[in-house]
Enzyme design. Sequence first.
Site, mmCIF file in Angstrom:
data_model
loop_
_atom_site.group_PDB
_atom_site.id
_atom_site.type_symbol
_atom_site.label_atom_id
_atom_site.label_comp_id
_atom_site.label_asym_id
_atom_site.label_seq_id
_atom_site.Cartn_x
_atom_site.Cartn_y
_atom_site.Cartn_z
ATOM 1 N N GLU A 22 0.874 -1.067 -0.069
ATOM 2 C CA GLU A 22 0.114 0.193 0.325
ATOM 3 C C GLU A 22 0.983 1.323 0.082
ATOM 4 O O GLU A 22 -0.040 2.255 0.630
ATOM 5 C CB GLU A 22 -0.672 0.398 1.192
ATOM 6 C CG GLU A 22 -2.209 -1.185 0.630
ATOM 7 C CD GLU A 22 -3.032 -0.588 1.576
ATOM 8 O OE1 GLU A 22 -3.253 0.138 1.567
ATOM 9 O OE2 GLU A 22 -4.266 -2.281 1.994
HETATM 10 C C1 LIG Z 1 2.169 -9.495 0.491
HETATM 11 C C2 LIG Z 1 2.203 -8.571 -0.951
HETATM 12 C C3 LIG Z 1 0.952 -8.540 -1.681
HETATM 13 C C4 LIG Z 1 0.813 -7.276 -2.075
HETATM 14 N N1 LIG Z 1 -0.746 -7.055 -3.027
HETATM 15 C C5 LIG Z 1 -0.533 -5.971 -3.896
HETATM 16 C C6 LIG Z 1 -2.049 -6.013 -4.429
HETATM 17 O O1 LIG Z 1 -2.725 -6.612 -3.510
HETATM 18 N N2 LIG Z 1 -1.840 -5.191 -5.952
HETATM 19 C C7 LIG Z 1 -0.830 -4.416 -6.117
HETATM 20 O O2 LIG Z 1 -0.776 -3.773 -6.886
HETATM 21 N N3 LIG Z 1 0.151 -4.696 -5.374
HETATM 22 C C8 LIG Z 1 0.159 -5.332 -4.638
HETATM 23 N N4 LIG Z 1 1.425 -5.666 -3.719
HETATM 24 C C9 LIG Z 1 2.861 -5.571 -4.875
HETATM 25 C C10 LIG Z 1 3.572 -3.724 -3.422
HETATM 26 O O3 LIG Z 1 2.689 -2.744 -3.643
HETATM 27 C C11 LIG Z 1 4.934 -3.708 -4.092
HETATM 28 O O4 LIG Z 1 5.861 -4.623 -3.715
HETATM 29 C C12 LIG Z 1 5.542 -2.087 -3.524
HETATM 30 O O5 LIG Z 1 4.510 -1.235 -4.174
HETATM 31 C C13 LIG Z 1 6.845 -1.678 -3.794
HETATM 32 O O6 LIG Z 1 7.185 -2.101 -5.174
HETATM 33 P P1 LIG Z 1 8.256 -3.616 -5.149
HETATM 34 O O7 LIG Z 1 8.216 -4.406 -4.190
HETATM 35 O O8 LIG Z 1 8.945 -3.584 -6.752
HETATM 36 O O9 LIG Z 1 9.921 -2.606 -4.585
HETATM 37 P P2 LIG Z 1 10.318 -1.699 -5.525
HETATM 38 O O10 LIG Z 1 9.510 -0.459 -5.670
HETATM 39 O O11 LIG Z 1 11.435 -2.137 -6.085
HETATM 40 O O12 LIG Z 1 10.890 -1.178 -4.343
HETATM 41 C C14 LIG Z 1 12.159 -1.777 -3.527
HETATM 42 C C15 LIG Z 1 12.840 -0.909 -2.069
HETATM 43 O O13 LIG Z 1 13.793 0.492 -2.379
HETATM 44 C C16 LIG Z 1 13.159 1.056 -2.501
HETATM 45 N N5 LIG Z 1 12.560 2.658 -3.017
HETATM 46 C C17 LIG Z 1 12.044 2.635 -4.575
HETATM 47 N N6 LIG Z 1 11.655 3.813 -4.942
HETATM 48 C C18 LIG Z 1 12.713 4.539 -3.733
HETATM 49 C C19 LIG Z 1 13.217 5.874 -4.044
HETATM 50 N N7 LIG Z 1 12.769 6.825 -5.455
HETATM 51 N N8 LIG Z 1 13.105 5.987 -2.906
HETATM 52 C C20 LIG Z 1 13.709 5.569 -2.326
HETATM 53 N N9 LIG Z 1 13.242 4.599 -2.057
HETATM 54 C C21 LIG Z 1 12.962 3.740 -2.388
HETATM 55 C C22 LIG Z 1 11.033 1.466 -1.470
HETATM 56 O O14 LIG Z 1 10.711 2.027 -0.736
HETATM 57 C C23 LIG Z 1 11.266 -0.404 -1.272
HETATM 58 O O15 LIG Z 1 12.362 -0.701 0.432
HETATM 59 C C24 LIG Z 1 1.853 -6.251 -3.181
HETATM 60 C C25 LIG Z 1 3.436 -6.862 -2.381
HETATM 61 C C26 LIG Z 1 3.259 -8.194 -1.564
HETATM 62 C C27 LIG Z 1 4.338 -8.017 -1.535
#
Ligand SMILES: Cc1cc2nc3c(=O)[nH]c(=O)nc-3n(C[C@H](O)[C@H](O)[C@H](O)COP(=O)(O)OP(=O)(O)OC[C@H]3O[C@@H](n4cnc5c(N)ncnc54)[C@H](O)[C@@H]3O)c2cc1C
Length: 616
Positions: free
Chosen positions: A421
């Site tokens: 979220e």
């Molecule tokens: C159990 C689970 C349920 C989920 N359910 C849904 C769902 O129902 N629908 C849906 O659409 N998505 C869902 N998600 C996806 C979730 O919203 C994403 O995992 C989340 O938005 C982070 O994206 P990412 O995992 O690609 O991490 P990334 O975006 O690759 O980020 C990795 C790390 O880098 C940090 N980061 C990234 N960009 C920056 C920046 N510019 N500055 C500083 N730090 C940064 C992040 O905060 C994080 O700590 C779910 C994820 C999980 C694990």
Amino acid sequence: MKPTLIFSLKCCLTTCLDLSRVIWLVFRTGSPFLCVKHMVTPVVLQAEVFPYPEVGNEEAEEIQQLVAPVEKFFAEEVDSARIDQEAKIPPETMNGLKELGLFGMQVPEEYGGLGLSNTVYARLAEITALDGSIAVTLAAHQAIGLKGILIAGNEAQKNKYLPKLASGEHIAAFCLTEPGSGSDAASIQTRATLSEDGTHYLINGSKIWISNGATADIMTVFARTEVVKDGVKADKISAFIVERAFGGVSSGKPEDKLGIRGSNTCEVAFDNVPVPVENVIGEVGGGFKVAMNILNSGRFSMGSSSAGMIKKLIELTSEYAATRKQFNRSLSEFGMIQEKFALMAVNAFVMESMAYLTAGMMDRPGLPDCSVEAAIVKIFSSEGGWICVSEALQVLGGLGYTKNYPFERYVRDCRILPIFEGTNEILRMYIALTGMQHAGKILTGKIKELKKGNIGVAFGMAGKRLKSAFGSSVDFGLTGKDGVVHPSLEESAKKFEQNVAFFGTTVESLLYRYGKSMVDEQLILKRVADVLINLYAMTAVLSRSSRSISIGARNHDHEVLLANTFCSDAYFKNNYLMTQLQKHSPENNDANIKKIAKEVLENRAYICSHPLERTF
Ligand SMILES: Cc1cc2nc3c(=O)[nH]c(=O)nc-3n(C[C@H](O)[C@H](O)[C@H](O)COP(=O)(O)OP(=O)(O)OC[C@H]3O[C@@H](n4cnc5c(N)ncnc54)[C@H](O)[C@@H]3O)c2cc1C
Ligand SMILES: *[C@@H]1O[C@H](CO)[C@@H](O)[C@H](O)[C@H]1NC(C)=O
Ligand SMILES: *[C@@H]1O[C@H](CO)[C@@H](O)[C@H](O)[C@H]1NC(C)=O
């Protein structure tokens, strides 16, 4: 050009928020300059957060009727250990949840839901949070899955989809994240192509991490569409209601996760899925705004969920602490164990206070967008929840580490909260930049004058210097004869006012120092966000406990104790954070932090020689 994060953040800021609307009270009054200039602000501050929101008679009755059966169900029918073990919520549990109406809590009654306000929804979230898998299943369904139809759908879409979703006959999911697009949500690649006859779109692409991805019948899917405006082609995101029954939708195998194991998470692939044009939510090309509005509107409830969990943890551990003996004394006699209970109580209190203040504001008609407040609640409660769960486990020592007790599951389950979220990193930037942008807009003209050397013109105040306001204060009318804060909280209110004054000058000087390049100063933005989080938390506890005293709530002295303890702690933390934000602050280690990270990351390794090594 692929949108960068900053770009997306900016477009999120400029498209989702009407910036002419005032964003947040502290920012409105954050600068003493603003405060002097617009004497109306203290009044606004009071009106929005004082008095603390009350529920009406009808709502109070509704809460009474709903809470008892849901509590009973969670106490008697939900087997969380089994859900965790089998990584599945049993069908009879799902049916029970549906019978209680929990799949349509905020769907209006005319569409078959319970039609709950944000406040009552938050109250029930305290209970549903006792099982992380159920909480996430329910939230994916209604806080995000069907929310788009609810807040941006048209009448036909609502009539067609909401009744079966509200009853739980159909399950919903929210499909935004993709392999190449997580935090940078504006960079999604899934594509929707309009058919030649213009009757439907063909959706192609792959989504990952989708909660309820295997079980959902109805999905809110975000995809790129070609939009032609004034003869110019542009590539914009649109939101679609996709039925699994349309064909071409396939789900991957469930992810094997650390926690919330009973909540299904999987990949969902769309292979030329035909979606009628009537199923676009909102405007074609307006999907990014829809996505952000959905996410912004759901986050606030994490506050009451975490508070509910911590209150449960206190119940689960206090008996043990009182009866377990070591060194011929109860654990509860040891200061370091006592401190854990104080920590849990303060955290639960702050989370509750913020959650119901925010929900109450959201429930008022016509009030400003509360997305910043909701983001603050989400960060505070996800991080506070994590610390409390770990401390609760520690009270039980070795037993806490075993599966005989629920603590290890709570630890695993709540670790998701800072990730989804909107990650807490992204939300901290959102909080800091949204506020700064507002302050910046007002200050831009002044700063230009200032840079020309016209300090007098810039501030219209003789003798005003841009120096730290440490120790000075703004008067919001919180204390004193006509103050809204009870005298027993006066010291805390003064601390809050001092923090706000210092914050005002700090933000001013930051904007002056960095200007637009501020967006890249993450270590600074993080502290700005952390101060704001503390300030909002202080506001919430002051408002809530003042109300409790004035109505003579049970144990209101304990509330005052919790509020004063939190405010005192937050005051010192804020002062430290803001001291670090001053120019040439010896407390600030950012240059070193950046250098360490650079050396480690360039080498992809820890680079010190081993202490036992003898030749180099
Ligand atoms: C159990 C689970 C349920 C989920 N359910 C849904 C769902 O129902 N629908 C849906 O659409 N998505 C869902 N998600 C996806 C979730 O919203 C994403 O995992 C989340 O938005 C982070 O994206 P990412 O995992 O690609 O991490 P990334 O975006 O690759 O980020 C990795 C790390 O880098 C940090 N980061 C990234 N960009 C920056 C920046 N510019 N500055 C500083 N730090 C940064 C992040 O905060 C994080 O700590 C779910 C994820 C999980 C694990
Ligand atoms: C969708 O993707 C498939 C391959 O995965 C491709 O054959 C098809 O042409 C694509 N359809 C559209 C409309 O882009
Ligand atoms: C343990 O404590 C009790 C009372 O607190 C005392 O009577 C008893 O002597 C103590 N035992 C030991 C071994 O110190």
